[in-house]
Design a protein around this motif. Structure first.
Motif, PDB file in Angstrom:
ATOM      1  N   LYS A 105      83.734  63.432  43.288  1.00  0.00           N
ATOM      2  CA  LYS A 105      82.595  62.947  44.031  1.00  0.00           C
ATOM      3  C   LYS A 105      81.472  63.006  42.918  1.00  0.00           C
ATOM      4  CE  LYS A 105      83.469  62.775  48.518  1.00  0.00           C
ATOM      5  NZ  LYS A 105      83.305  61.503  49.024  1.00  0.00           N
ATOM      6  N   PRO A 113      81.667  58.395  45.629  1.00  0.00           N
ATOM      7  CA  PRO A 113      82.720  58.480  44.666  1.00  0.00           C
ATOM      8  C   PRO A 113      82.095  58.369  43.183  1.00  0.00           C
ATOM      9  CG  PRO A 113      83.444  56.897  46.285  1.00  0.00           C
ATOM     10  CD  PRO A 113      82.055  57.061  46.558  1.00  0.00           C
ATOM     11  N   GLU A 385      81.468  52.145  46.265  1.00  0.00           N
ATOM     12  CA  GLU A 385      82.479  51.428  46.875  1.00  0.00           C
ATOM     13  C   GLU A 385      82.205  50.186  47.424  1.00  0.00           C
ATOM     14  OE1 GLU A 385      85.912  54.222  48.148  1.00  0.00           O
ATOM     15  OE2 GLU A 385      84.173  54.888  49.345  1.00  0.00           O
TER      16      GLU A 385
END
Length: 523
Positions: A105, A113, A385
């Motif tokens: 994280k 992410p 992402e």
């Protein structure tokens, strides 16, 4: 084990009252700038523009020309309020391949992410196209009465004088020194030769300052040549040259194409009151949903009881979850944000609420060598992402947690409010809205009242100043309650600022624990 709070230490900060205009800001220095503008005949928007630029010199780690934000304006007698949108945008040439995900994280405001080398957090690839100068330019064209150069003059004077390093500035610099050190201009400005944060001595003799002379020169260019001088011409070229030299994919087209926008504010009822908020890309719609859920509850006492705080918790969590389902933003923020909020009312009753930011404290931590402008890290607002509603991409507007809001109470009282504090912002503005509207409090009472925060996914933070029976009931009802004090640093709760008007009398208040915050009258 954390150091326990001294419970016998009580701090109050009485609301300012006046028939003249009032500026409530996290920086007393910037508030004084806005108040002086109104004393010289300017209106609330004139004061807002001057305050906005002054903040870039008075608390440069919070906001400035390298950032963006939102302004809500309601001119006296006008039915519809307006919103000046000057949020940040990702560069046209942004390449998603520059941000490979490496697992884990991220270590800053959002739980995305982790990206290789934290490129979406620190340095040139974290920087989005700023909107502050364009936003203030649009506000000036639409609402202002004083000249552009006159409104920037106080900020130039502050930057010329340099930033005094008092005890509070030392706290801020000390907490960020490690992240500032890799960037030469930032290190030269905020750190001493040994790499330690600049610090003043323990006596009143002598004064340490951060040199902001390059920022002063950039402000002069914008003052003399107008807001487009930030986006076109030599200053703009220097910005792009510095970003490209450091590895950014920014271009002159990014700056030339940037435009702030003016839209109608979102007006909606809450019980028999009116809420006026930002319509898009902010926490405004989320707060509307929270208040919609809260409207099914009715206060049962003169001040909030356990049922009220449970209602706040459940309504705000539900509204946030609905937003997160479309944003993909589901966890809490571990590190401080650097947003700032200020609210203004003038003698005629014009009202302005402005929230502006660099996003993280010191933004990207990168100060541009030529212009002395500290740049944002707005790219961190995007999920790295792919395939998500808020996924990283080129030429996209950044989402935000900002929530500048105006209120009209059924008894005729008007309020402008907002807060800083990342995801803590909307819960604080929603709770204060309830205190002002549901309980009919004045600003002084509302700002001294204990609050809660439910911005984290798995815990509710409760002010330890609440009555013991209320805290016990919350612990019995809510999943995970942690009590915490309101402290000067760090902030366990958001940091609000607000003004009010009832009849021809104005009032202003800032977070009672904000060491620099104050409400200043144009008297």
């Amino acid at each position: 084990m954390t150091q326990p709070q001294n419970r016998s230490w009580q701090i109050t900060k009485p609301a300012t009252r006046s028939k003249k205009g009032i500026v409530a800001s996290q920086s007393r220095v910037a508030a004084q700038v806005g108040a002086d503008i109104m004393a010289q005949g300017g209106n609330a928007v004139d004061a807002a523009i001057a305050t906005s630029f002054a903040l870039g010199a008075a608390e440069p780690w919070m906001s400035g020309m390298g950032g963006g934000g939102y302004m809500v304006v309601r001119m006296a007698g006008e039915k519809t309020a307006k919103v000046v949108e000057f949020g940040m945008k990702s560069p046209i040439g942004l390449d998603v391949a520059d941000y490979p995900i490496v697992g884990g994280k991220a270590g800053d405001l959002f739980p995305w992410p982790m990206v290789l080398e934290d490129r979406n957090v620190f340095g040139p690839k974290a920087i989005a196209i700023p909107g502050q100068v364009a936003g203030m330019g649009l506000a000036h064209d639409t609402f202002a009465t004083k000249s552009w150069a006159d409104l920037l003059a106080p900020a130039i004077a502050l930057a010329d004088a340099g930033l005094p390093v008092d005890w509070y500035a030392q706290l801020i610099l000390g907490g960020s020194a490690k992240d500032l050190a890799p960037f030469p201009a930032s290190a030269k400005t905020f750190l001493d030769e040994g790499g330690f944060p600049k610090a003043s001595g323990w006596t009143a003799l002598g004064e340490t300052k951060c040199d902001l002379s390059r920022l002063a020169a950039s402000l002069r260019t914008v003052a003399e040549n107008g807001p487009r001088a930030f986006y076109e011409g030599p200053l703009a070229q220097s910005i792009i040259d510095d970003l490209q030299a450091a590895g950014g994919r920014h271009s002159m087209a990014d700056l030339a194409d940037y435009q702030a926008t003016l839209v109608d504010a979102m007006h909606y009822p809450y019980r028999d009151h009116e809420i006026i908020a930002t319509p898009t890309l902010t926490a405004g719609p989320t707060m509307r949903r929270a208040l919609e859920i809260m409207s099914e509850w009715h206060p049962a006492s003169a001040t909030p009881d356990a049922e009220a705080f449970v209602t706040y918790d459940r309504a705000i969590r539900q509204a946030n979850q609905e937003r997160y389902d479309t944003m993909g933003d589901t966890e809490h923020e571990p590190d401080p944000s650097c947003t700032t909020h200020f609210s203004i009312v003038d003698e005629q009753g014009n009202m302005v609420a402005v929230t502006q930011t660099l996003l993280s404290i010191f933004g990207s931590r990168m100060m541009l060598p030529q212009s002395g402008i500290l740049m944002n890290n707005g790219i961190m607002w995007f999920d790295p992402e792919p395939g998500k509603p808020n996924s990283l991409g080129p030429n996209k507007r950044c989402l935000a947690n900002m929530c500048p809001t105006l209120l009209e109470r059924s008894d005729g009282a008007h309020f402008a409010l907002g807060a800083s504090g990342g995801r803590k912002i909307m819960p604080a503005v929603a709770e204060l809205t309830s205190l002002l509207l549901d309980y009919g409090m004045d600003l002084n009472t509302a700002f001294h009242s204990p609050r809660t925060d439910m911005s984290m996914a798995d815990v509710t933070i409760v002010d330890q100043a609440l009555p013991e029976d209320v805290i016990a009931a919350l612990k019995d009802t809510l999943a995970h309650v942690v009590t915490a004090p309101r402290t000067i640093f760090p902030y366990h709760f958001a940091c609000p600022s607000a003004v009010a008007r009832q009849g021809d009398e104005n009032a202003g208040a800032t977070e009672i624990m904000s060491a620099w915050g104050d409400a200043i009258s144009a008297d």
